[in-house]
Design an enzyme around this catalytic site. Structure first.
Site, PDB file in Angstrom:
ATOM      1  N   SER A  31       7.686   0.398  -5.517  1.00 34.01           N
ATOM      2  CA  SER A  31       8.053   1.588  -4.800  1.00 34.01           C
ATOM      3  C   SER A  31       8.433   2.722  -5.526  1.00 34.01           C
ATOM      4  O   SER A  31       8.083   3.777  -5.431  1.00 34.01           O
ATOM      5  CB  SER A  31       8.803   1.449  -3.491  1.00 34.01           C
ATOM      6  OG  SER A  31       7.987   0.672  -2.519  1.00 34.01           O
ATOM      7  N   LYS A  75       4.633  10.102  -8.093  1.00 34.93           N
ATOM      8  CA  LYS A  75       4.656  11.186  -7.074  1.00 34.93           C
ATOM      9  C   LYS A  75       5.586  12.527  -7.230  1.00 34.93           C
ATOM     10  O   LYS A  75       4.908  13.570  -7.057  1.00 34.93           O
ATOM     11  CB  LYS A  75       4.679  10.930  -5.561  1.00 34.93           C
ATOM     12  CG  LYS A  75       3.674   9.765  -5.209  1.00 34.93           C
ATOM     13  CD  LYS A  75       4.219   9.125  -3.745  1.00 34.93           C
ATOM     14  CE  LYS A  75       3.241   7.852  -3.190  1.00 34.93           C
ATOM     15  NZ  LYS A  75       3.762   6.971  -2.420  1.00 34.93           N
ATOM     16  N   GLN A 103       7.668   5.823   2.147  1.00 37.43           N
ATOM     17  CA  GLN A 103       7.324   5.028   1.085  1.00 37.43           C
ATOM     18  C   GLN A 103       7.201   3.443   1.781  1.00 37.43           C
ATOM     19  O   GLN A 103       8.384   3.253   2.415  1.00 37.43           O
ATOM     20  CB  GLN A 103       8.102   5.015  -0.153  1.00 37.43           C
ATOM     21  CG  GLN A 103       7.508   3.951  -1.239  1.00 37.43           C
ATOM     22  CD  GLN A 103       6.119   4.331  -1.779  1.00 37.43           C
ATOM     23  OE1 GLN A 103       5.765   5.212  -1.921  1.00 37.43           O
ATOM     24  NE2 GLN A 103       5.326   3.330  -2.181  1.00 37.43           N
TER      25      GLN A 103
END
Length: 279
Positions: A45, A52, A96
């Site tokens: 993650s 991102k 997430q």
């Protein structure tokens, strides 16, 4: 020779198009902002969130990061989402996944306002997908449509088989292919005579979470094969659900792993972020 569908290049093209669009929007006084919430420090993650954030920076999208400790309560997370839902400076909200086990993922996703649900997971956006209304599309299925279209591969009339029926890939993928006037079959763990079915496919999309599950004897000569899987093999190298070296010689086009579907996912997430302000 099989056409290699280059996700890295197509992803870079999309990001550059979005960068220019965001630049034009800023000249009109319109900004785009994505809020990313991560609970805990899951290593995968952390990588996704970092990627991102980098993509946002390149395109010109403002990124707000909320890094919450593993022991954050569900109520605290709900309050943050509610706050961001009402924050007019925030266009998109992304939680997430996976979340810690003490949290109800479905409940959390459903709290995000559908107009800010840039991953397309909210039931309202799922419903819009199936009815053909305008809404946010699931990133991975939208990625596959973009890969095919930008590789000049027509879909209308094609016999398409999807192996895997997950809510994230298989089911929404079927809806998008139907929009493109393809004929769609979804296969899964209970499907009988799987090889016979997949060997009829002009387009074979594989999302089964089993490394190198699909070999050449599952594939029709000249088929297009899209591999959604991502695994580490015994040599710690990335591989997909498709045995790439075995299958490639029998295809007309195929996605590699890595370098196929994976690099495109963040590009399509960015696309959904920009879509929030196009209206």
């Amino acid at each position: 020779m099989a056409q290699l569908i280059d996700g890295k290049k197509i992803s870079a093209d999309i990001k550059e198009e979005l960068r220019l669009e965001v630049e034009t929007l800023k000249e009109k006084g319109i900004s785009v902002c994505l809020a990313v919430i991560q609970v805990g420090t899951d290593p995968a993650s952390c990588v996704y969130v970092r990627n991102k954030t980098r993509a946002c920076a390149y395109i010109g999208i403002e990124s707000k990061s909320y890094d919450l400790p593993e022991n954050t309560t569900e109520e605290e997370l709900e309050n943050l989402i509610e706050q961001l839902n009402h924050d007019q400076s925030v266009n998109g909200i992304l939680v997430q996944l996976p979340l810690p086990k003490h949290m109800d993922e479905d409940r959390i996703i459903n709290l995000i306002h559908p107009a800010k649900d840039v991953y397309g997971f909210h039931p309202i956006n799922v419903g819009r997908l199936w009815t053909g209304e305008d809404g946010f599309l699931y990133c991975t299925p939208a990625v596959i449509i973009q890969l095919l279209k930008r590789s000049h591969i027509p879909l209308e009339g094609k016999n398409c088989v999807i192996v895997g029926r997950s809510n994230i890939v298989g089911k929404p993928m079927a809806a998008l292919l139907l929009r493109e006037n393809a004929t769609v079959t979804i296969a899964h763990s209970k499907t009988e005579n799987l090889k016979e079915l997949t060997k009829q496919a002009d387009l074979l999309i594989v999302a089964v979470r089993k490394p190198k599950f699909i070999t050449a004897d599952y594939v029709k000569e000249g088929a297009i094969v899209i591999d959604v899987g991502m695994h580490r093999n015994e040599e710690n190298k990335l591989c997909g659900d498709v045995d790439f070296e075995d299958v490639k010689p029998h295809t007309s086009a195929i996605t590699p792993v890595p370098g196929g579907v994976g690099p495109m996912t963040i590009a399509m997430l960015m696309e959904n972020c920009v879509k929030t302000v196009r209206k």
